[in-house]
Design a protein around this motif. Structure first.
Motif, PDB file in Angstrom:
ATOM      1  N   GLU A 133       0.839  -1.183   0.000  1.00 28.50           N
ATOM      2  CA  GLU A 133       0.000   0.000   0.000  1.00 28.50           C
ATOM      3  C   GLU A 133       0.884   1.246   0.000  1.00 28.50           C
ATOM      4  O   GLU A 133       2.053   1.213   0.406  1.00 28.50           O
ATOM      5  CB  GLU A 133      -0.906   0.019   1.231  1.00 28.50           C
ATOM      6  N   LEU A 134       0.297   2.364  -0.448  1.00 29.74           N
ATOM      7  CA  LEU A 134       0.979   3.647  -0.459  1.00 29.74           C
ATOM      8  C   LEU A 134       0.027   4.711   0.074  1.00 29.74           C
ATOM      9  O   LEU A 134      -1.177   4.668  -0.197  1.00 29.74           O
ATOM     10  CB  LEU A 134       1.415   4.027  -1.871  1.00 29.74           C
ATOM     11  N   LYS A 135       0.577   5.670   0.811  1.00 27.74           N
ATOM     12  CA  LYS A 135      -0.238   6.806   1.242  1.00 27.74           C
ATOM     13  C   LYS A 135       0.610   8.071   1.210  1.00 27.74           C
ATOM     14  O   LYS A 135       1.649   8.139   1.873  1.00 27.74           O
ATOM     15  CB  LYS A 135      -0.807   6.604   2.641  1.00 27.74           C
ATOM     16  N   PRO A 136       0.194   9.079   0.414  1.00 31.19           N
ATOM     17  CA  PRO A 136       0.920  10.356   0.395  1.00 31.19           C
ATOM     18  C   PRO A 136       0.379  11.327   1.447  1.00 31.19           C
ATOM     19  O   PRO A 136      -0.827  11.361   1.721  1.00 31.19           O
ATOM     20  CB  PRO A 136       0.660  10.878  -1.024  1.00 31.19           C
ATOM     21  N   TYR A 137       1.288  12.109   2.016  1.00 34.29           N
ATOM     22  CA  TYR A 137       0.939  13.141   2.981  1.00 34.29           C
ATOM     23  C   TYR A 137       1.499  14.474   2.487  1.00 34.29           C
ATOM     24  O   TYR A 137       2.676  14.566   2.108  1.00 34.29           O
ATOM     25  CB  TYR A 137       1.549  12.846   4.360  1.00 34.29           C
ATOM     26  N   LEU A 138       0.675  15.514   2.511  1.00 35.25           N
ATOM     27  CA  LEU A 138       1.137  16.850   2.172  1.00 35.25           C
ATOM     28  C   LEU A 138       1.876  17.446   3.366  1.00 35.25           C
ATOM     29  O   LEU A 138       1.364  17.460   4.486  1.00 35.25           O
ATOM     30  CB  LEU A 138      -0.046  17.749   1.811  1.00 35.25           C
ATOM     31  N   VAL A 139       3.086  17.947   3.115  1.00 33.51           N
ATOM     32  CA  VAL A 139       3.866  18.638   4.142  1.00 33.51           C
ATOM     33  C   VAL A 139       4.123  20.055   3.622  1.00 33.51           C
ATOM     34  O   VAL A 139       4.981  20.257   2.763  1.00 33.51           O
ATOM     35  CB  VAL A 139       5.193  17.912   4.433  1.00 33.51           C
ATOM     36  N   PRO A 140       3.365  21.029   4.092  1.00 31.28           N
ATOM     37  CA  PRO A 140       3.479  22.384   3.535  1.00 31.28           C
ATOM     38  C   PRO A 140       4.755  23.085   3.980  1.00 31.28           C
ATOM     39  O   PRO A 140       5.465  22.632   4.895  1.00 31.28           O
ATOM     40  CB  PRO A 140       2.233  23.083   4.099  1.00 31.28           C
ATOM     41  N   ALA A 141       5.043  24.198   3.332  1.00 31.66           N
ATOM     42  CA  ALA A 141       6.194  25.010   3.711  1.00 31.66           C
ATOM     43  C   ALA A 141       6.038  25.474   5.150  1.00 31.66           C
ATOM     44  O   ALA A 141       4.953  25.876   5.588  1.00 31.66           O
ATOM     45  CB  ALA A 141       6.326  26.199   2.768  1.00 31.66           C
ATOM     46  N   ALA A 142       7.131  25.422   5.897  1.00 29.60           N
ATOM     47  CA  ALA A 142       7.111  25.832   7.306  1.00 29.60           C
ATOM     48  C   ALA A 142       7.177  27.352   7.406  1.00 29.60           C
ATOM     49  O   ALA A 142       7.643  28.044   6.497  1.00 29.60           O
ATOM     50  CB  ALA A 142       8.280  25.198   8.048  1.00 29.60           C
ATOM     51  N   THR A 143       6.739  27.861   8.542  1.00 25.84           N
ATOM     52  CA  THR A 143       6.695  29.313   8.732  1.00 25.84           C
ATOM     53  C   THR A 143       7.613  29.806   9.841  1.00 25.84           C
ATOM     54  O   THR A 143       7.823  31.013   9.965  1.00 25.84           O
ATOM     55  CB  THR A 143       5.260  29.758   9.058  1.00 25.84           C
ATOM     56  N   ASP A 144       8.185  28.887  10.639  1.00 24.85           N
ATOM     57  CA  ASP A 144       8.964  29.335  11.793  1.00 24.85           C
ATOM     58  C   ASP A 144      10.467  29.354  11.548  1.00 24.85           C
ATOM     59  O   ASP A 144      11.243  29.737  12.426  1.00 24.85           O
ATOM     60  CB  ASP A 144       8.650  28.483  13.020  1.00 24.85           C
ATOM     61  N   GLY A 145      10.913  28.910  10.368  1.00 20.72           N
ATOM     62  CA  GLY A 145      12.328  28.987  10.041  1.00 20.72           C
ATOM     63  C   GLY A 145      13.185  27.845  10.557  1.00 20.72           C
ATOM     64  O   GLY A 145      14.376  27.767  10.230  1.00 20.72           O
ATOM     65  N   ARG A 146      12.622  26.930  11.353  1.00 22.40           N
ATOM     66  CA  ARG A 146      13.434  25.830  11.881  1.00 22.40           C
ATOM     67  C   ARG A 146      13.701  24.761  10.837  1.00 22.40           C
ATOM     68  O   ARG A 146      14.665  24.016  10.932  1.00 22.40           O
ATOM     69  CB  ARG A 146      12.745  25.210  13.099  1.00 22.40           C
ATOM     70  N   CYS A 147      12.814  24.656   9.850  1.00 22.37           N
ATOM     71  CA  CYS A 147      12.979  23.719   8.745  1.00 22.37           C
ATOM     72  C   CYS A 147      12.199  24.286   7.566  1.00 22.37           C
ATOM     73  O   CYS A 147      11.568  25.346   7.679  1.00 22.37           O
ATOM     74  CB  CYS A 147      12.509  22.309   9.122  1.00 22.37           C
TER      75      CYS A 147
END
Length: 264
Positions: A133-147
């Motif tokens: 099985e496969l499952k994609p997850y959206l990881v949006p751009a971060a806003t705090d600058g740590r990553c």
């Protein structure tokens, strides 16, 4: 080229209910999906959608509909459906294991998506399990600058028999450059359960480097699946609680290539 290799350390530490950790070394392909033909010419033993020692196949990754489409098309559609569309002049770079002598297993494939000006747009983490099985997850751009990309999101997916499906993933991803830094933790209601890191150093995309990695990490995809089962056996010996996939199927959601237990 934007495409390259990363020689990596994979580290897992389980914190509860029993402590357990391991580290092993692998190498990953990092491929700009606009450079695949050039990469195949440079590497000789790597091909796209045809047999070779290493082969990247569209069908090995999540697909919408019955017709096999290019990987980039499916990533773009996922971004559209997630409300985070990528402009036509944006680019997608893919961290993965291709097939090795016809066999592939990717615990994770990560798509780093860039705007036309080179700024980070979003990331998609495609998680695979041993049921194919496969499952994609959206990881949006971060806003705090740590990553560069970050999200904590309900898992709703069966990855390991030693983790329930109703815990959270916490993804923290940095844009790959001279170093690769990926952090994925599991959390339940009481706090952090599992710490996972993927860190590595960039190596140029050359035939010589691929030949060296082939000798240093023989049968890389078989090594990965063997190590997964070996660590599962060690957890079983430690009597870590075991969860059957067939239980709580309602909580396993938005899965591509669903196992028969989810099709009932």
């Amino acid at each position: 080229m934007n495409s390259c290799f990363y020689e990596c350390d994979v580290f897992h530490r389980r914190l509860r209910p029993k402590q357990h950790e391991f580290l092993y070394r692998v190498f990953y392909f990092y491929l700009d999906l606009d450079e695949l033909e050039e990469a195949a010419r440079k590497l000789k033993i790597f091909s796209v959608n045809r047999p070779n020692i290493y082969s990247l196949r569209d069908k090995d990754h999540f697909q919408y509909g019955d017709k096999i489409r290019p990987i980039a098309d499916n990533v773009r559609e996922f971004l559209d459906r997630s409300g985070c569309p990528l402009a036509p002049d944006g680019s997608i770079r893919m961290l993965c294991f291709p097939r090795m002598l016809g066999y592939v297993f990717n615990p994770i494939t990560i798509y780093f998506c860039y705007n036309a000006d080179g700024s980070p747009h979003a990331s998609v983490v495609e998680v695979g399990n041993t049921f194919r099985e496969l499952k994609p997850y959206l990881v949006p751009a971060a806003t705090d600058g740590r990553c560069n990309f970050e999200i904590r999101v309900p898992k709703h997916y069966y990855v390991s028999p030693f983790n329930p499906v109703d815990i959270d993933f916490h993804f923290r991803l940095h844009l790959p450059d001279e170093k690769l830094r990926v952090f994925i933790d599991n959390h339940d209601a009481e706090g952090k359960v599992l710490v996972s890191t993927l860190t590595g150093k960039r190596k140029e995309l050359t035939f010589a480097n691929l030949a060296w990695f082939t000798a240093k990490f023989p049968l890389i995809t078989l090594k990965v699946i063997w190590l997964i089962h070996w660590q599962a056996f060690r957890l079983w010996l430690k009597r870590v609680p075991f969860f059957w996939k067939e239980t709580r199927t309602v909580e396993q959601r938005d899965v591509f290539r669903p196992h028969k237990s989810l099709r009932k």
